[in-house]
Structures are given as structure tokens and as C-alpha cells.
Motif scaffolding. Sequence first.
Motif, mmCIF file in Angstrom:
data_model
loop_
_atom_site.group_PDB
_atom_site.id
_atom_site.type_symbol
_atom_site.label_atom_id
_atom_site.label_comp_id
_atom_site.label_asym_id
_atom_site.label_seq_id
_atom_site.Cartn_x
_atom_site.Cartn_y
_atom_site.Cartn_z
ATOM 1 N N MET A 1 86.220 45.284 44.269
ATOM 2 C CA MET A 1 85.633 45.869 45.463
ATOM 3 C C MET A 1 84.244 45.237 45.662
ATOM 4 S SD MET A 1 84.565 49.879 46.128
ATOM 5 C CE MET A 1 86.250 50.445 45.998
ATOM 6 N N PRO A 2 83.931 44.828 46.887
ATOM 7 C CA PRO A 2 82.609 44.254 47.140
ATOM 8 C C PRO A 2 81.503 45.281 46.879
ATOM 9 C CG PRO A 2 84.088 43.856 48.997
ATOM 10 C CD PRO A 2 84.785 44.801 48.058
ATOM 11 N N ARG A 3 80.353 44.783 46.428
ATOM 12 C CA ARG A 3 79.248 45.670 46.071
ATOM 13 C C ARG A 3 78.846 46.568 47.235
ATOM 14 N NH1 ARG A 3 74.003 45.016 42.481
ATOM 15 N NH2 ARG A 3 72.824 46.767 43.329
ATOM 16 N N SER A 4 78.767 46.019 48.440
ATOM 17 C CA SER A 4 78.333 46.825 49.589
ATOM 18 C C SER A 4 79.287 47.981 49.852
ATOM 19 C CB SER A 4 78.181 45.957 50.836
ATOM 20 O OG SER A 4 79.428 45.381 51.192
ATOM 21 N N GLU A 5 80.567 47.739 49.671
ATOM 22 C CA GLU A 5 81.561 48.797 49.862
ATOM 23 C C GLU A 5 81.422 49.866 48.778
ATOM 24 O OE1 GLU A 5 86.413 49.198 50.025
ATOM 25 O OE2 GLU A 5 85.489 47.282 50.591
ATOM 26 N N ARG A 6 81.241 49.420 47.532
ATOM 27 C CA ARG A 6 81.073 50.366 46.427
ATOM 28 C C ARG A 6 79.787 51.178 46.617
ATOM 29 N NH1 ARG A 6 82.240 47.547 41.718
ATOM 30 N NH2 ARG A 6 84.288 48.506 41.722
ATOM 31 N N GLU A 7 78.712 50.530 47.040
ATOM 32 C CA GLU A 7 77.461 51.250 47.297
ATOM 33 C C GLU A 7 77.657 52.325 48.359
ATOM 34 O OE1 GLU A 7 74.098 48.780 48.160
ATOM 35 O OE2 GLU A 7 74.097 47.897 46.152
ATOM 36 N N GLY A 8 78.417 52.001 49.411
ATOM 37 C CA GLY A 8 78.709 52.985 50.451
ATOM 38 C C GLY A 8 79.439 54.195 49.904
ATOM 39 N N LEU A 9 80.419 53.954 49.029
ATOM 40 C CA LEU A 9 81.148 55.064 48.405
ATOM 41 C C LEU A 9 80.226 55.899 47.522
ATOM 42 C CD1 LEU A 9 84.468 53.252 47.415
ATOM 43 C CD2 LEU A 9 84.142 54.929 49.241
ATOM 44 N N ILE A 10 79.366 55.221 46.780
ATOM 45 C CA ILE A 10 78.424 55.934 45.913
ATOM 46 C C ILE A 10 77.481 56.777 46.752
ATOM 47 C CG2 ILE A 10 76.477 55.647 44.322
ATOM 48 C CD1 ILE A 10 77.963 53.106 43.248
ATOM 49 N N LEU A 11 76.942 56.203 47.812
ATOM 50 C CA LEU A 11 76.004 56.952 48.654
ATOM 51 C C LEU A 11 76.672 58.171 49.291
ATOM 52 C CD1 LEU A 11 74.016 54.043 50.332
ATOM 53 C CD2 LEU A 11 73.218 55.604 48.541
ATOM 54 N N GLY A 12 77.916 58.027 49.707
ATOM 55 C CA GLY A 12 78.636 59.163 50.277
ATOM 56 C C GLY A 12 78.839 60.273 49.258
ATOM 57 N N ALA A 13 79.292 59.903 48.060
ATOM 58 C CA ALA A 13 79.513 60.903 47.009
ATOM 59 C C ALA A 13 78.191 61.519 46.554
ATOM 60 C CB ALA A 13 80.230 60.255 45.823
ATOM 61 N N ALA A 14 77.169 60.707 46.427
ATOM 62 C CA ALA A 14 75.868 61.214 45.984
ATOM 63 C C ALA A 14 75.261 62.142 47.032
ATOM 64 C CB ALA A 14 74.923 60.043 45.694
ATOM 65 N N THR A 15 75.428 61.809 48.298
ATOM 66 C CA THR A 15 74.924 62.684 49.360
ATOM 67 C C THR A 15 75.577 64.052 49.270
ATOM 68 O OG1 THR A 15 74.397 60.844 50.831
ATOM 69 C CG2 THR A 15 74.780 62.981 51.872
ATOM 70 N N ASP A 16 76.886 64.077 49.071
ATOM 71 C CA ASP A 16 77.587 65.355 48.913
ATOM 72 C C ASP A 16 77.076 66.115 47.688
ATOM 73 O OD1 ASP A 16 79.081 64.933 51.175
ATOM 74 O OD2 ASP A 16 80.942 64.478 50.117
ATOM 75 N N GLU A 17 76.934 65.420 46.575
ATOM 76 C CA GLU A 17 76.478 66.067 45.335
ATOM 77 C C GLU A 17 75.054 66.603 45.495
ATOM 78 O OE1 GLU A 17 76.381 67.250 41.199
ATOM 79 O OE2 GLU A 17 78.024 66.866 42.596
ATOM 80 N N PHE A 18 74.152 65.787 46.029
ATOM 81 C CA PHE A 18 72.776 66.245 46.236
ATOM 82 C C PHE A 18 72.724 67.368 47.268
ATOM 83 C CE2 PHE A 18 71.427 61.819 44.836
ATOM 84 C CZ PHE A 18 70.841 62.230 43.645
ATOM 85 N N GLY A 19 73.529 67.256 48.311
ATOM 86 C CA GLY A 19 73.538 68.278 49.343
ATOM 87 C C GLY A 19 74.086 69.606 48.869
ATOM 88 N N ARG A 20 75.104 69.569 48.053
ATOM 89 C CA ARG A 20 75.714 70.808 47.542
ATOM 90 C C ARG A 20 74.870 71.460 46.456
ATOM 91 N NH1 ARG A 20 81.363 70.910 48.973
ATOM 92 N NH2 ARG A 20 82.027 68.850 49.653
ATOM 93 N N ASN A 21 74.283 70.649 45.577
ATOM 94 C CA ASN A 21 73.630 71.175 44.380
ATOM 95 C C ASN A 21 72.115 70.993 44.359
ATOM 96 O OD1 ASN A 21 76.119 71.965 43.071
ATOM 97 N ND2 ASN A 21 76.526 69.775 42.931
ATOM 98 N N GLY A 22 71.577 70.346 45.363
ATOM 99 C CA GLY A 22 70.157 70.077 45.371
ATOM 100 C C GLY A 22 69.808 68.950 44.421
ATOM 101 N N TYR A 23 68.626 68.401 44.611
ATOM 102 C CA TYR A 23 68.164 67.315 43.749
ATOM 103 C C TYR A 23 68.186 67.755 42.286
ATOM 104 C CZ TYR A 23 64.943 64.140 41.435
ATOM 105 O OH TYR A 23 64.371 63.265 40.562
#
Length: 191
Positions: A1-23
Motif C-alpha cells: 500500500m502506498p504511504r500516502s494511502e496508509r497515512e490516510g487510513l491512519i489519520l481516519g482511525a486516529a481521528t475516530d480514536e481521539f474523538g471518541r476517547n479524547g487526547y
Amino acid sequence: MPRSEREGLILGAATDEFGRNGYAGASMVDIAKLVGVTKPLLYQYFGSKDGLYLACLHRAGDRLTQGVAETMAAGGEPEQMPLAVLGAIFRTFDHDRYAWKLLRDNSLPTVGEIGDAVRDYRAQLDAFALIGATQLMHARGLTENQDIEAIAHVWTGVVDSLISWWIDQPGEDATAMTDRCARIMKNLFGW
């Protein structure tokens, strides 16, 4: 998987995790598991939990401030601008709802790069609210600055409350939520 695509997936998952549980409550291990990568890969890409949070924050904050700025720059009737801005916010976060929470997280560090970035985005949003309140109240003949500032402050609370409610309504897309807000505004304010 290209790095940019993987970064996008990470940012999406991290946004959900940070949004649900706070920093403070978010876990790099859980984020890595959500994406199917290793924790060391997260650190390789983003350097730290702060670096990952900042990447998520800038992704959300830049999209939001750009969407609101474009909506307000397009102009229109002052009485229609609040709904237009809400619609822009809902469209921005329709498939990324927890991104809003990144700007409102009370567990964030208040100093350093994260604190500075959050204050900057909030200041931009507060400035948009003040511009919109000024235009709306001037169109109605109200020019008292403290009244306008109070209205802008109330508006930011209303927006936060509406989005917080919307996050918990997975079946309500951006269009349905904008329509709901139009009905609410019509019933409350006659707009």
C-alpha cells in the motif's frame, strides 16, 4: 500500500480514536490495531502521539476553516448565512464526524504545539462567528458591540451542541441535518 494511502487510513482511525476517547484516553496501540499496522510504524510516520494528534487536528481544522471561509465569502443574505455555515460544517464532517471533537477536547495539552494549534483554529472559528453575527445583527438594525459579541458566543455554543448531537445520529447525513437545522431555525427564529 502506498504511504500516502496508509497515512490516510491512519489519520481516519486516529481521528475516530481521539474523538471518541479524547487526547488523554486515546491509545496508540488501539489506533495501530484499528488500521492493522504496528505501533512502531505510527511512530515512524508521525514521531509521537502529539505528532499524530497534530496531523489529525490540522486535517480537520484546515478543512473546517476552509469550508466556513468559502461559504461566508460566497455571500448571501445575512439571515441565511447561519444555515449555510452549518451546512458547510456538516458536509465537511459527514464521513468524519469525530473530527469536530478534536477542536473541542478538554483533555488536550494547553501549552505547546497542540495548545497553540487548537487556540488558532478556535480563534478562526470565533472570528467567523463574530463576522456572521455582526452582519446578521446589522441587517436587523442592532449595532451594540457587546450584544453582537454575546450572540457570536451563543452561536458557537449552539454549533457545538448541534454537532455533538449529530455525531450520535449515524443515520442522519449532512443533508438531513442541514434540513433539520432549517426547520429548527424557522420554528425558533422565523428564518
